[in-house]
Write a protein that holds these residues in place. Structure first.
Motif: not given
Length: 127
Positions: A31-36, A41-49, A76-86
Motif C-alpha cells: 500500500t503506497l499513497g498520499l491521501y487527503p 491534512r494529508l496521510a502518507l501510507i507506505s505498507g504498515a507505516q 492557491s495550488e500548493a501548501a506547506l506541510y509539517r510532518v513529525v518524524v521523531g
C-alpha cells in the motif's frame, strides 16, 4: 462433472503461468499513497507505516515548488506541510493541494521516493 476450474488446474499444474496470468493472491500488495484527510491534512501510507502531514498557515505570496511532482505552483495550488518524524524533529514539505493529480504526475516512483524521505518515523517521545 469436475469441481475444478481452469484457474485451479493452471495453479496446480503450471504455477508460474498461473502467477503470470492471475497474480499471486498470497503475496500482500504494498500500500503506497498520499491521501487527503480532514481539516486539510494529508496521510502518507507506505505498507504498515503512516505519516500525517499538517498544513502550515501560508506566509507571503511567492510561488511554491512541489516536493513530490516538482512543479512550481501558486499559493492557491500548493501548501506547506509539517510532518513529525521523531522526538523534536520535523520535516517540512511543499505539496500540491490537488493530491491525486500530483501523484499521477510524480508516478509510483516519486511517491516511493517521498516515503523513503519520511519513513521510518521514530517515537515522538523522549525516553
Amino acid at each position: 462433472m469436475s469441481d475444478h476450474t481452469e484457474h485451479d488446474l493452471l495453479r496446480e499444474l503450471f504455477p508460474e503461468t498461473a502467477r503470470e496470468l492471475f497474480g499471486d493472491a498470497h503475496i500482500p500488495r504494498e500500500t503506497l499513497g498520499l491521501y487527503p484527510v480532514a481539516d486539510g491534512r494529508l496521510a502518507l501510507i507506505s505498507g504498515a507505516q503512516l505519516a500525517e502531514f499538517t498544513p502550515i498557515d501560508p506566509k507571503g505570496n511567492k510561488a511554491l515548488h512541489c516536493d513530490l511532482c516538482h512543479y512550481t505552483r501558486s499559493r492557491s495550488e500548493a501548501a506547506l506541510y509539517r510532518v513529525v518524524v521523531g522526538a523534536r524533529r520535523s520535516r517540512y514539505l511543499t505539496l500540491c493541494i490537488a493530491t491525486e493529480s500530483c501523484q499521477q504526475r510524480a508516478g509510483k516512483e516519486g511517491v516511493r521516493g517521498l516515503a523513503e524521505r519520511i519513513f521510518p518515523i521514530e517515537s515522538p517521545y523522549v525516553e
